[in-house]
Design a protein around this motif. Structure first.
Motif, PDB file in Angstrom:
ATOM      1  N   PRO A 123       0.817  -1.219   0.000  1.00 58.49           N
ATOM      2  CA  PRO A 123       0.000   0.000   0.000  1.00 58.49           C
ATOM      3  C   PRO A 123       0.853   1.273   0.000  1.00 58.49           C
ATOM      4  O   PRO A 123       0.431   2.307  -0.507  1.00 58.49           O
ATOM      5  N   GLU A 124       2.065   1.178   0.572  1.00 57.54           N
ATOM      6  CA  GLU A 124       2.940   2.340   0.632  1.00 57.54           C
ATOM      7  C   GLU A 124       3.367   2.838  -0.745  1.00 57.54           C
ATOM      8  O   GLU A 124       3.823   3.976  -0.883  1.00 57.54           O
ATOM      9  N   LEU A 125       3.220   1.988  -1.753  1.00 60.96           N
ATOM     10  CA  LEU A 125       3.642   2.356  -3.109  1.00 60.96           C
ATOM     11  C   LEU A 125       2.481   2.824  -3.970  1.00 60.96           C
ATOM     12  O   LEU A 125       2.608   2.892  -5.192  1.00 60.96           O
ATOM     13  N   SER A 126       1.368   3.136  -3.345  1.00 56.99           N
ATOM     14  CA  SER A 126       0.190   3.558  -4.105  1.00 56.99           C
ATOM     15  C   SER A 126      -0.467   4.781  -3.485  1.00 56.99           C
ATOM     16  O   SER A 126      -0.580   4.883  -2.266  1.00 56.99           O
ATOM     17  N   GLU A 127      -0.863   5.683  -4.344  1.00 62.03           N
ATOM     18  CA  GLU A 127      -1.685   6.821  -3.931  1.00 62.03           C
ATOM     19  C   GLU A 127      -3.009   6.757  -4.702  1.00 62.03           C
ATOM     20  O   GLU A 127      -3.555   7.772  -5.126  1.00 62.03           O
ATOM     21  N   SER A 128      -3.522   5.542  -4.852  1.00 60.16           N
ATOM     22  CA  SER A 128      -4.716   5.339  -5.680  1.00 60.16           C
ATOM     23  C   SER A 128      -5.918   6.121  -5.177  1.00 60.16           C
ATOM     24  O   SER A 128      -6.647   6.736  -5.960  1.00 60.16           O
ATOM     25  N   LEU A 129      -6.136   6.115  -3.870  1.00 62.66           N
ATOM     26  CA  LEU A 129      -7.327   6.777  -3.342  1.00 62.66           C
ATOM     27  C   LEU A 129      -7.134   8.288  -3.226  1.00 62.66           C
ATOM     28  O   LEU A 129      -8.103   9.042  -3.321  1.00 62.66           O
ATOM     29  N   THR A 130      -5.898   8.715  -3.051  1.00 61.65           N
ATOM     30  CA  THR A 130      -5.632  10.150  -3.088  1.00 61.65           C
ATOM     31  C   THR A 130      -5.959  10.692  -4.474  1.00 61.65           C
ATOM     32  O   THR A 130      -6.646  11.713  -4.621  1.00 61.65           O
ATOM     33  N   ALA A 131      -5.478   9.984  -5.503  1.00 58.58           N
ATOM     34  CA  ALA A 131      -5.746  10.401  -6.877  1.00 58.58           C
ATOM     35  C   ALA A 131      -7.229  10.297  -7.197  1.00 58.58           C
ATOM     36  O   ALA A 131      -7.813  11.193  -7.823  1.00 58.58           O
ATOM     37  N   ALA A 132      -7.854   9.200  -6.772  1.00 58.63           N
ATOM     38  CA  ALA A 132      -9.276   8.981  -7.060  1.00 58.63           C
ATOM     39  C   ALA A 132     -10.128  10.062  -6.421  1.00 58.63           C
ATOM     40  O   ALA A 132     -10.977  10.683  -7.081  1.00 58.63           O
ATOM     41  N   GLY A 133      -9.918  10.283  -5.126  1.00 53.63           N
ATOM     42  CA  GLY A 133     -10.720  11.268  -4.421  1.00 53.63           C
ATOM     43  C   GLY A 133     -10.531  12.664  -4.962  1.00 53.63           C
ATOM     44  O   GLY A 133     -11.494  13.417  -5.164  1.00 53.63           O
ATOM     45  N   LEU A 134      -9.282  13.022  -5.252  1.00 52.09           N
ATOM     46  CA  LEU A 134      -8.998  14.362  -5.752  1.00 52.09           C
ATOM     47  C   LEU A 134      -9.577  14.572  -7.147  1.00 52.09           C
ATOM     48  O   LEU A 134     -10.015  15.677  -7.493  1.00 52.09           O
ATOM     49  N   SER A 135      -9.622  13.505  -7.946  1.00 54.97           N
ATOM     50  CA  SER A 135     -10.125  13.632  -9.319  1.00 54.97           C
ATOM     51  C   SER A 135     -11.583  14.066  -9.361  1.00 54.97           C
ATOM     52  O   SER A 135     -12.000  14.783 -10.267  1.00 54.97           O
ATOM     53  N   VAL A 136     -12.374  13.629  -8.378  1.00 57.25           N
ATOM     54  CA  VAL A 136     -13.779  14.049  -8.339  1.00 57.25           C
ATOM     55  C   VAL A 136     -13.978  15.257  -7.431  1.00 57.25           C
ATOM     56  O   VAL A 136     -14.872  16.078  -7.670  1.00 57.25           O
ATOM     57  N   PHE A 137     -13.139  15.382  -6.405  1.00 53.40           N
ATOM     58  CA  PHE A 137     -13.286  16.496  -5.469  1.00 53.40           C
ATOM     59  C   PHE A 137     -13.014  17.835  -6.164  1.00 53.40           C
ATOM     60  O   PHE A 137     -13.480  18.884  -5.711  1.00 53.40           O
ATOM     61  N   LEU A 138     -12.271  17.784  -7.263  1.00 59.03           N
ATOM     62  CA  LEU A 138     -12.050  18.999  -8.045  1.00 59.03           C
ATOM     63  C   LEU A 138     -13.362  19.603  -8.528  1.00 59.03           C
ATOM     64  O   LEU A 138     -13.434  20.799  -8.822  1.00 59.03           O
ATOM     65  N   ARG A 139     -14.393  18.775  -8.639  1.00 61.48           N
ATOM     66  CA  ARG A 139     -15.700  19.247  -9.117  1.00 61.48           C
ATOM     67  C   ARG A 139     -16.593  19.731  -7.974  1.00 61.48           C
ATOM     68  O   ARG A 139     -17.734  20.115  -8.198  1.00 61.48           O
ATOM     69  N   SER A 140     -16.079  19.674  -6.737  1.00 62.21           N
ATOM     70  CA  SER A 140     -16.902  20.020  -5.571  1.00 62.21           C
ATOM     71  C   SER A 140     -17.061  21.533  -5.431  1.00 62.21           C
ATOM     72  O   SER A 140     -16.098  22.288  -5.556  1.00 62.21           O
ATOM     73  N   SER A 141     -18.274  21.938  -5.132  1.00 64.06           N
ATOM     74  CA  SER A 141     -18.541  23.367  -4.907  1.00 64.06           C
ATOM     75  C   SER A 141     -17.956  23.844  -3.583  1.00 64.06           C
ATOM     76  O   SER A 141     -17.802  25.044  -3.364  1.00 64.06           O
ATOM     77  N   ALA A 142     -17.613  22.872  -2.696  1.00 61.52           N
ATOM     78  CA  ALA A 142     -17.061  23.225  -1.389  1.00 61.52           C
ATOM     79  C   ALA A 142     -15.537  23.346  -1.424  1.00 61.52           C
ATOM     80  O   ALA A 142     -14.917  23.667  -0.416  1.00 61.52           O
ATOM     81  N   LEU A 143     -14.928  23.089  -2.567  1.00 66.22           N
ATOM     82  CA  LEU A 143     -13.473  23.118  -2.674  1.00 66.22           C
ATOM     83  C   LEU A 143     -12.936  24.529  -2.492  1.00 66.22           C
ATOM     84  O   LEU A 143     -13.397  25.471  -3.117  1.00 66.22           O
ATOM     85  N   ARG A 144     -11.938  24.661  -1.627  1.00 66.47           N
ATOM     86  CA  ARG A 144     -11.283  25.942  -1.411  1.00 66.47           C
ATOM     87  C   ARG A 144      -9.930  25.923  -2.114  1.00 66.47           C
ATOM     88  O   ARG A 144      -9.084  25.060  -1.838  1.00 66.47           O
ATOM     89  N   SER A 145      -9.725  26.852  -3.006  1.00 64.73           N
ATOM     90  CA  SER A 145      -8.505  26.848  -3.819  1.00 64.73           C
ATOM     91  C   SER A 145      -7.241  27.031  -2.990  1.00 64.73           C
ATOM     92  O   SER A 145      -6.154  26.639  -3.412  1.00 64.73           O
ATOM     93  N   ASN A 146      -7.369  27.610  -1.794  1.00 66.35           N
ATOM     94  CA  ASN A 146      -6.198  27.840  -0.956  1.00 66.35           C
ATOM     95  C   ASN A 146      -6.002  26.741   0.082  1.00 66.35           C
ATOM     96  O   ASN A 146      -5.204  26.888   1.014  1.00 66.35           O
TER      97      ASN A 146
END
Length: 346
Positions: A190-213
């Motif tokens: 698991p230490e060699l994977s950021e699968s869920l970081t990438a997955a979550g961020l890929s859709v979270f970019l579309r969130s209206s609650a996302l703060r750019s800072n």
């Protein structure tokens, strides 16, 4: 129907231990349809495959064979039918897609931060299933199918709750590592994977609650860029991964007991790159090891025989999904990477 013997012949290896599981068939067909349509392929086989999914839909709208992983099969099938309706303009897929999306809504856990898990309102949510569910709902919205915005907000809120201060998005624990069950955890660290970081961020970019800072957001991006794809440890990218290991773990790389292959992660990372380009208008991976991703996977694609064009199912989930999983996942990753222009309505 594809039997174990068929998979062994297709892989040209009688000892092939990764034939794929029959209960995942609808999900695998759907994954192939999604990959094809996102790459602009409207070949006759894609329509036949989408019709196969319609034939697997019950009167309540559910698609897929009964199994623990039913949620994946249904959610993937939902997105596949949505894209078939939206991109092919084929009316026969509109109602099945709408019914399937309604089931996705019904499956979400209750609450303002309710995500998706294994089953209908199972009580427990995880980032992996939640991301695929959000992808299906966002595709439905793009296609003009009515969705419940509170479901999208709830799923986004769950992903937000899984993001740690260091930017890592966990599976079911805040900031945790990806899930690896049984023997997988020993070979595919698991230490060699950021699968869920990438997955979550890929859709979270579309969130209206996302703060750019939000500093976590930038940290999450760096985690993905600094965890590059590698076919073996004996490569430039592989050397980067070795730096993440302990002394004992490094000894295992010499004995070839560890693997760098993670097709699931690579697909989500390229999805993140595509989302970043759509939302922010910037390319974030060209100066990293990720820029050579197409040539990396292309060099390991079967070049001849019955399996020409496919990839061997050698990553952590290959035994479950087989050759169709490996090929569809990497084809989708390539589509994400190369087709960055927004689709109609996206």
């Amino acid at each position: 129907p594809v039997t174990r013997d068929d998979f062994a012949r297709f892989s040209e290896n009688a000892a092939d231990e990764n034939p794929g599981r029959a209960e995942h068939r609808s999900g695998l067909v759907a994954l192939a349809v999604i990959a094809a349509l996102r790459a602009g392929d409207a070949s006759p086989w894609v329509v036949r495959a989408a019709r196969y999914l319609v034939g697997k839909q019950d009167p309540e709208g559910k698609i897929g064979e009964p199994s623990q992983g039913w949620s994946y099969s249904h959610i993937l099938s939902s997105e596949a039918l949505v894209l078939a309706w939206h991109l092919l303009g084929n009316e026969e897929f509109r109602m099945p897609a709408s019914k399937a999306i309604q089931v996705v809504h019904d499956a979400r856990n209750s609450g303002a931060a309710g995500g998706w898990g294994y089953g209908i309102k199972p009580g427990g949510s995880d980032t992996s299933v939640t991301v695929w569910a959000l992808r299906a709902l966002l595709a439905a919205k793009m296609a003009g199918i009515e969705i419940k915005e509170d479901a999208v907000r709830g799923g986004m809120a769950f992903i937000d709750s899984m993001m740690g201060d260091n930017g890592r998005i966990g599976y079911s624990e805040r900031g945790g590592l990806p899930s690896r069950g049984g023997s997988r955890k020993e070979r595919y660290l698991p230490e060699l994977s950021e699968s869920l970081t990438a997955a979550g961020l890929s859709v979270f970019l579309r969130s209206s609650a996302l703060r750019s800072n939000d500093e976590r957001f930038q940290k999450a991006r760096r985690l993905v860029l600094e965890c590059p794809p590698a076919w073996t440890f004996k490569s430039r990218s592989g050397a980067v991964l070795i730096e993440k290991l302990s002394y004992e773990q490094r000894r295992k790389t010499v004995k070839n007991k560890l693997s760098t292959l993670d097709f699931y992660y690579w697909q989500h990372a390229t999805s993140l790159f595509r989302s970043w380009h759509l939302v922010r208008g910037k390319t974030i991976h060209r100066s990293s090891h990720w820029k050579s991703f197409p040539s990396l996977v292309g060099s390991h694609q079967r070049k001849s025989g019955d399996a020409k064009g496919s990839w061997d199912p050698d990553d952590a989930w290959g035994k479950d999904g087989g050759r169709t999983y490996a090929t569809a996942m990497l084809a989708l990753a390539l589509a994400n990477f190369e087709f960055t222009v927004a689709m109609v309505g996206e």
